[in-house]
Write an enzyme that holds these catalytic residues in place. Structure first.
Site, mmCIF file in Angstrom:
data_model
loop_
_atom_site.group_PDB
_atom_site.id
_atom_site.type_symbol
_atom_site.label_atom_id
_atom_site.label_comp_id
_atom_site.label_asym_id
_atom_site.label_seq_id
_atom_site.Cartn_x
_atom_site.Cartn_y
_atom_site.Cartn_z
ATOM 1 N N LYS A 155 -9.735 8.585 -2.750
ATOM 2 C CA LYS A 155 -8.795 9.136 -1.779
ATOM 3 C C LYS A 155 -7.915 10.152 -2.448
ATOM 4 C CE LYS A 155 -6.280 8.866 2.084
ATOM 5 N NZ LYS A 155 -6.449 10.327 2.170
ATOM 6 N N LYS B 107 -9.784 14.011 -5.612
ATOM 7 C CA LYS B 107 -9.001 15.229 -5.379
ATOM 8 C C LYS B 107 -9.942 16.401 -5.175
ATOM 9 C CE LYS B 107 -4.626 16.527 -5.464
ATOM 10 N NZ LYS B 107 -3.526 15.591 -5.186
ATOM 11 N N SER C 194 -0.823 7.848 4.098
ATOM 12 C CA SER C 194 -2.226 8.162 4.396
ATOM 13 C C SER C 194 -3.028 6.872 4.551
ATOM 14 C CB SER C 194 -2.849 8.986 3.267
ATOM 15 O OG SER C 194 -2.628 10.351 3.488
ATOM 16 N N LYS D 293 -1.783 6.474 -8.757
ATOM 17 C CA LYS D 293 -0.854 6.278 -7.629
ATOM 18 C C LYS D 293 -1.317 5.102 -6.782
ATOM 19 C CE LYS D 293 0.221 11.159 -6.857
ATOM 20 N NZ LYS D 293 0.422 12.223 -5.887
HETATM 21 N N1 GLU Z 1 -2.066 15.104 -1.773
HETATM 22 C C1 GLU Z 1 -1.213 13.965 -1.729
HETATM 23 C C2 GLU Z 1 -1.037 13.389 -3.119
HETATM 24 O O1 GLU Z 1 -1.267 14.051 -4.078
HETATM 25 C C3 GLU Z 1 -1.645 12.958 -0.702
HETATM 26 C C4 GLU Z 1 -2.995 12.362 -0.894
HETATM 27 C C5 GLU Z 1 -3.408 11.512 0.292
HETATM 28 O O2 GLU Z 1 -2.637 11.385 1.219
HETATM 29 O O3 GLU Z 1 -4.519 10.969 0.229
HETATM 30 O O4 GLU Z 1 -0.602 12.282 -3.290
#
Ligand code: GLU
Length: 420
Positions: A76, A112, A354, A100
């Site tokens: 994700k 990513k 998300s 994260k």
């Molecule tokens: N791009 C955001 C991040 O770097 C959100 C990623 C997401 O919502 O999956 O955390």
């Protein structure tokens, strides 16, 4: 400061990420093989995307999608559209997404994506064709139980809508759980748009308590006025903080008595540009060294380095951007007693909401804004306390504690699966 920190005080985000992962796994007692598994994404795709431009010419764009580790669950993470996107950066960002997810305990690994382009110079329709072309190029390797994209730098809910539409057409069924950060009417979640900033706000408030400060009247500098920075300025100003400085990609504004945030929000464009309207601006570098209590780098990487870390006046630095502080600068700030809340914790609000969006899509039942905000607060306060406590107990800085927390679940899942 140790030798490895010195070596990676460079622009190499992947190398610095790998350095801390190795340290974190070492502290947790994992064997070398675990580091070998986790130091690079398991899969890395490079795609070429032909796009018909408005003038009739065809331009070929390069895109990437990295899937770091799927031992815990599907990967994700966001997709960024930016001229500086590189293979190494996308790899590092996918690892950060894994961390994260581990920190806030989501059932995901990290992914990513990125496309090398400058959407600021493209028309709406060109951006649509590029977004759809990217999905066509990666459609085999992504999906609601494989790898779930989301917004990131210079991508937004409209782009997610085009990507969702393209994916649904290819798959021939409605699949709102393919992507998050969608508009509400397409199955998006309340609170997603401002989730990253909400998460940063929660971390600022927690850090303020730990330092014995008061958010009322605290002087804040925010570098970056995009999605995270602008909402953050609003949330912190609403809770009584004085936003004394902001910056965008072109310059910075500083006002000891506090800036008029509502006015600036009103005048910013969709890429977060506002300083161009003013005559007397500072540079980004100058702003970072100005007087304040709390500094929030919310723009791009490598902003606080060994060159300026000793001149930072803030006693709290909360990293809303990905990788704004180098490892060497992290050590310098720690030596000076600055409390640094690391990016993989402070910016975890976006992926947390998300996840809530994906859960709502999977069950087809939607939550109120209050429910989303309440759950986000509980998750992030818990994660902050956890990491702060670990840092105190193990006498390490919060960045290393965050990496230790973030890497543990995926290492355990990889071990249970018999991969290492
Ligand atoms: N791009 C955001 C991040 O770097 C959100 C990623 C997401 O919502 O999956 O955390």
């Amino acid at each position: 400061m140790d030798e490895t920190s010195k070596k990676v005080d460079k622009l190499d985000v992947l190398a610095s990420t790998q350095t801390i992962i190795e340290r974190a796994l070492g502290k947790l007692g994992y064997p070398e093989e675990m580091y070998e598994l986790l130091k690079e994404p398991m899969r890395m795709f490079t795609v070429r995307i032909p796009v018909r431009m408005d003038d009739g010419s065809t331009k070929i764009f390069t895109g990437y999608r990295a899937q770091h580790n799927d031992a815990v669950g599907p990967t994700k993470g966001g997709v960024r559209f930016h001229p500086n996107v590189s293979e190494n950066e996308v790899k590092a960002l996918s690892i950060w997404m894994s961390l994260k997810a581990g920190i806030v305990d989501l059932p995901y690994g990290g992914g990513k994506g990125g496309i090398v382009c400058d959407p600021r110079t493209m028309s709406f329709r060109e951006v649509e064709r590029l977004s759809r072309g990217y999905v066509r190029a990666i459609s085999q390797v992504v999906g609601p139980t494989k790898d779930i994209p989301a917004p990131d730098v210079f991508t937004n809910s409209q782009i997610m809508a085009w990507m969702l539409d393209e994916y649904s057409r290819i798959r021939e069924f409605d699949s709102p759980n393919f992507i998050t950060g969608k508009p509400l009417v397409l199955g998006g979640s309340h609170g997603r748009e401002s989730a990253t900033a909400k998460g940063v706000t929660i971390c600022v408030n927690e850090a303020v308590k730990k330092k014995g400060l008061d958010i009322q009247g605290a002087r804040v500098i925010i570098q970056g006025f995009g999605n995270a920075g602008s909402y953050l300025a609003k949330f912190l100003a609403d809770s009584g903080a004085l936003i004394v400085g902001i910056a965008d990609a072109y310059g910075a504004l500083y006002e000891e008595e506090g800036l008029d945030i509502d006015y600036l929000l009103d005048r910013r464009d969709s890429f977060g540009t506002v300083t161009k309207l003013f005559k007397d601006t500072l540079t980004n570098e100058e702003l970072l060294e100005k007087e304040c209590d709390i500094l929030v780098p919310a723009a791009i990487g490598n902003q606080i380095t060994s060159r300026n870390a000793a001149n930072i006046k803030a006693s709290i630095v909360v990293e809303a951007a990905n990788g704004p502080t180098t490892l060497e600068a992290t050590d310098i700030l720690a030596e000076r007693g600055v409390l640094l809340v690391p990016d993989i914790l402070a910016s975890a609000g976006g992926v947390t909401v998300s996840y809530f969006e994906w859960v709502q899509n999977n069950q087809g039942y939607y939550w109120t804004n209050e429910e989303v905000e309440g759950k986000l607060e509980a998750v992030l306060v818990g994660a902050f306390e956890n990491i702060y406590g670990l840092a105190q107990r193990r006498k390490v800085n919060m960045r290393l504690a965050a990496y230790m927390t973030g890497v543990r679940k995926m290492a355990e899942a990889s071990r249970f699966r018999g991969w290492v």
